[in-house]
Motif scaffolding. Structure first.
Motif, PDB file in Angstrom:
ATOM      1  N   MET A  21      -1.616  -3.875 -12.632  1.00 18.50           N
ATOM      2  CA  MET A  21      -1.373  -4.780 -11.507  1.00 18.50           C
ATOM      3  C   MET A  21      -2.329  -4.495 -10.354  1.00 18.50           C
ATOM      4  O   MET A  21      -2.822  -5.423  -9.702  1.00 18.50           O
ATOM      5  CB  MET A  21       0.072  -4.659 -11.031  1.00 18.50           C
ATOM      6  CG  MET A  21       1.093  -5.350 -11.905  1.00 18.50           C
ATOM      7  SD  MET A  21       0.850  -7.140 -11.956  1.00 18.50           S
ATOM      8  CE  MET A  21       0.997  -7.540 -10.208  1.00 18.50           C
ATOM      9  N   VAL A  22      -2.598  -3.233 -10.088  1.00 16.84           N
ATOM     10  CA  VAL A  22      -3.529  -2.869  -9.011  1.00 16.84           C
ATOM     11  C   VAL A  22      -4.890  -3.512  -9.253  1.00 16.84           C
ATOM     12  O   VAL A  22      -5.489  -4.110  -8.353  1.00 16.84           O
ATOM     13  CB  VAL A  22      -3.668  -1.334  -8.916  1.00 16.84           C
ATOM     14  CG1 VAL A  22      -4.795  -0.965  -7.950  1.00 16.84           C
ATOM     15  CG2 VAL A  22      -2.361  -0.704  -8.455  1.00 16.84           C
ATOM     16  N   PHE A  41       0.837  -1.207   0.000  1.00 25.76           N
ATOM     17  CA  PHE A  41       0.000   0.000   0.000  1.00 25.76           C
ATOM     18  C   PHE A  41       0.869   1.254   0.000  1.00 25.76           C
ATOM     19  O   PHE A  41       0.587   2.213  -0.731  1.00 25.76           O
ATOM     20  CB  PHE A  41      -0.913   0.003   1.221  1.00 25.76           C
ATOM     21  CG  PHE A  41      -1.786   1.227   1.327  1.00 25.76           C
ATOM     22  CD1 PHE A  41      -2.919   1.358   0.539  1.00 25.76           C
ATOM     23  CD2 PHE A  41      -1.467   2.241   2.215  1.00 25.76           C
ATOM     24  CE1 PHE A  41      -3.716   2.492   0.623  1.00 25.76           C
ATOM     25  CE2 PHE A  41      -2.249   3.382   2.305  1.00 25.76           C
ATOM     26  CZ  PHE A  41      -3.392   3.498   1.513  1.00 25.76           C
ATOM     27  N   ALA A  42       1.930   1.248   0.814  1.00 21.53           N
ATOM     28  CA  ALA A  42       2.831   2.404   0.885  1.00 21.53           C
ATOM     29  C   ALA A  42       3.509   2.653  -0.467  1.00 21.53           C
ATOM     30  O   ALA A  42       3.588   3.790  -0.943  1.00 21.53           O
ATOM     31  CB  ALA A  42       3.878   2.180   1.969  1.00 21.53           C
ATOM     32  N   ALA A  52       6.526  -7.413  -5.990  1.00 23.05           N
ATOM     33  CA  ALA A  52       7.069  -8.412  -5.068  1.00 23.05           C
ATOM     34  C   ALA A  52       6.296  -8.423  -3.751  1.00 23.05           C
ATOM     35  O   ALA A  52       5.991  -9.495  -3.193  1.00 23.05           O
ATOM     36  CB  ALA A  52       8.552  -8.133  -4.806  1.00 23.05           C
ATOM     37  N   ALA A  53       5.966  -7.229  -3.246  1.00 22.38           N
ATOM     38  CA  ALA A  53       5.192  -7.143  -1.997  1.00 22.38           C
ATOM     39  C   ALA A  53       3.826  -7.793  -2.168  1.00 22.38           C
ATOM     40  O   ALA A  53       3.355  -8.528  -1.289  1.00 22.38           O
ATOM     41  CB  ALA A  53       5.036  -5.678  -1.581  1.00 22.38           C
ATOM     42  N   VAL A 101       3.178   5.941  -3.112  1.00 24.20           N
ATOM     43  CA  VAL A 101       4.339   6.676  -3.628  1.00 24.20           C
ATOM     44  C   VAL A 101       4.305   6.699  -5.155  1.00 24.20           C
ATOM     45  O   VAL A 101       4.484   7.755  -5.784  1.00 24.20           O
ATOM     46  CB  VAL A 101       5.651   6.025  -3.136  1.00 24.20           C
ATOM     47  CG1 VAL A 101       6.855   6.658  -3.847  1.00 24.20           C
ATOM     48  CG2 VAL A 101       5.790   6.190  -1.631  1.00 24.20           C
ATOM     49  N   ILE A 102       4.070   5.543  -5.755  1.00 29.89           N
ATOM     50  CA  ILE A 102       4.051   5.459  -7.224  1.00 29.89           C
ATOM     51  C   ILE A 102       2.920   6.301  -7.798  1.00 29.89           C
ATOM     52  O   ILE A 102       3.102   7.020  -8.788  1.00 29.89           O
ATOM     53  CB  ILE A 102       3.895   3.997  -7.677  1.00 29.89           C
ATOM     54  CG1 ILE A 102       5.118   3.178  -7.250  1.00 29.89           C
ATOM     55  CG2 ILE A 102       3.717   3.919  -9.190  1.00 29.89           C
ATOM     56  CD1 ILE A 102       4.968   1.686  -7.472  1.00 29.89           C
ATOM     57  N   THR A 103       1.747   6.246  -7.158  1.00 26.41           N
ATOM     58  CA  THR A 103       0.583   6.956  -7.676  1.00 26.41           C
ATOM     59  C   THR A 103       0.757   8.464  -7.598  1.00 26.41           C
ATOM     60  O   THR A 103       0.571   9.173  -8.590  1.00 26.41           O
ATOM     61  CB  THR A 103      -0.679   6.540  -6.897  1.00 26.41           C
ATOM     62  OG1 THR A 103      -0.911   5.136  -7.085  1.00 26.41           O
ATOM     63  CG2 THR A 103      -1.899   7.320  -7.378  1.00 26.41           C
ATOM     64  N   PHE A 104       1.109   8.965  -6.430  1.00 25.82           N
ATOM     65  CA  PHE A 104       1.161  10.413  -6.244  1.00 25.82           C
ATOM     66  C   PHE A 104       2.387  11.049  -6.901  1.00 25.82           C
ATOM     67  O   PHE A 104       2.344  12.218  -7.267  1.00 25.82           O
ATOM     68  CB  PHE A 104       1.101  10.758  -4.761  1.00 25.82           C
ATOM     69  CG  PHE A 104      -0.252  10.500  -4.160  1.00 25.82           C
ATOM     70  CD1 PHE A 104      -1.337  11.296  -4.507  1.00 25.82           C
ATOM     71  CD2 PHE A 104      -0.458   9.460  -3.273  1.00 25.82           C
ATOM     72  CE1 PHE A 104      -2.592  11.058  -3.969  1.00 25.82           C
ATOM     73  CE2 PHE A 104      -1.706   9.208  -2.734  1.00 25.82           C
ATOM     74  CZ  PHE A 104      -2.784  10.017  -3.089  1.00 25.82           C
TER      75      PHE A 104
END
Length: 261
Positions: A241-242, A89-90, A111-112, A94-97
Motif C-alpha cells: 500500500m505504501v 504517516f504516524a 482509511a487515512a 508505528v506499523i513499520t517500527f
C-alpha cells in the motif's frame, strides 16, 4: 535476504532466532519433553500463502478505494488532506517500527490514505477534469506490468538492482524533503509544479516507485518461502500500500501537469 527500499520491508531480513523476521515461526510445533506439541498452532500461525497476501492486500486497497471514493463524493475541505496525511504517516511509522501485523492498524492506515487521496483527487480533478480516472487506470497498468515482469522473470531482482532502487528511493525522498524545506524560505528547486523539469522528475519518480513494486513482490515471495506466519500477510499488504499510494500520487501529478501545459 535482500532489503527493500520500502521502509515497511527493511526489517524482513530473516536474521536472528525464532523464525522469519523475528516473528517466531519455526514451521512446526515445538515439542514438549513427552514428545507432544506444547500447544497447537492457531490459524494465524500457519505458514503464509499467496492467497493470504492477495486477500489482505485486497482488503487494505479496498478500504482505501471505498473511503477515498466517499471522501471525494462528500467533498471535504482541503485541510482534511493534511490531517489525513499526518495520521497516515504516524500510523505508518508505528506499523513499520513495531513490525505490526495488527489488521486494525493496517486498515486504519488504509482509511487515512483514502481520506488523503480522495481529498486531493477531487481537488485536482476539479482543476483538470478526467485526470482522476486516468491516474487510477495508469496505476493499475503499472502495477500489472511490474507483476508480469516479476512473475515471468523478465526482470530479476538481483542484489545490484536492489541497491540501485534503494539508492534512487533515498535520493527521491531527500530531494522532496529539501524542496519542502526550501519552500519555507520561498525558494523552489522546480521539481514540483508546471515546468519541464518537474515533468522529468515526475517521470523519474514513477519509474522508481514502479521498481519498488518489484522489491515488494520479491519480499512477499521470500516471506512465503521462509514460512512466515499467516498474520504477516497484513504487514506485506501494508508495504504494498505504501508503494501504491506513492505511485498513484506521482501519476496523478504527472497527468495534471501534462494536461495543464
Amino acid at each position: 535476504m535482500r532489503t527493500s527500499s520500502n521502509p515497511a520491508f527493511r526489517a524482513l531480513s530473516g536474521k536472528g532466532q525464532g523464525g522469519y523476521a523475528g516473528f517466531g515461526y519455526q514451521g512446526q510445533a515445538q515439542q514438549t519433553g513427552y514428545g507432544y506439541p506444547a500447544a497447537p498452532p492457531t490459524a494465524a500461525d500457519r505458514p503464509m500463502t499467496i492467497d493470504d497476501v492477495v486477500t489482505k492486500t485486497a482488503a487494505a486497497l479496498g478500504t482505501t478505494v471505498v473511503v477515498g471514493g466517499l471522501t471525494a463524493y462528500v467533498g471535504l475541505a482541503p485541510g482534511f488532506a493534511l490531517l489525513a496525511a499526518i495520521v497516515g504517516f504516524a500510523l505508518a511509522m508505528v506499523i513499520t517500527f513495531k513490525q505490526s501485523t495488527n489488521p486494525a492498524l493496517v486498515l486504519a492506515y488504509a482509511a487515512a490514505e483514502g481520506v488523503f487521496l480522495g481529498t486531493i483527487t477531487r481537488l485536482i480533478d476539479f482543476l483538470v477534469p478526467g485526470v482522476a480516472v486516468q491516474a487510477v487506470v495508469g496505476t493499475v497498468v503499472v502495477f500489472a506490468t511490474m507483476l508480469v515482469l516479476y512473475r515471468t522473470g523478465a526482470v530479476k531482482v538481483t542484489p545490484r538492482l536492489t541497491k540501485w532502487i534503494i539508492g534512487a528511493t533515498m535520493g527521491a525522498a531527500a530531494l522532496l524533503v529539501l524542496n519542502l524545506l526550501l519552500s519555507f524560505f520561498h525558494l523552489d528547486l522546480g521539481v514540483r509544479g508546471n515546468t519541464p523539469l518537474a515533468i522529468v522528475v515526475s517521470l523519474l519518480f514513477i519509474g522508481i516507485a514502479a521498481f519498488n513494486l518489484l522489491l515488494d513482490f520479491d519480499q512477499a515471495d521470500r516471506a512465503i518461502r521462509a514460512g512466515a506466519p499467516a498474520r504477516f500477510a497484513w504487514y506485506i499488504a501494508f508495504g504494498l500500500m505504501v508503494t501504491l499510494v506513492w505511485l498513484y500520487i506521482e501519476i496523478l501529478n504527472l497527468l495534471a501537469q501534462l494536461q495543464r501545459n
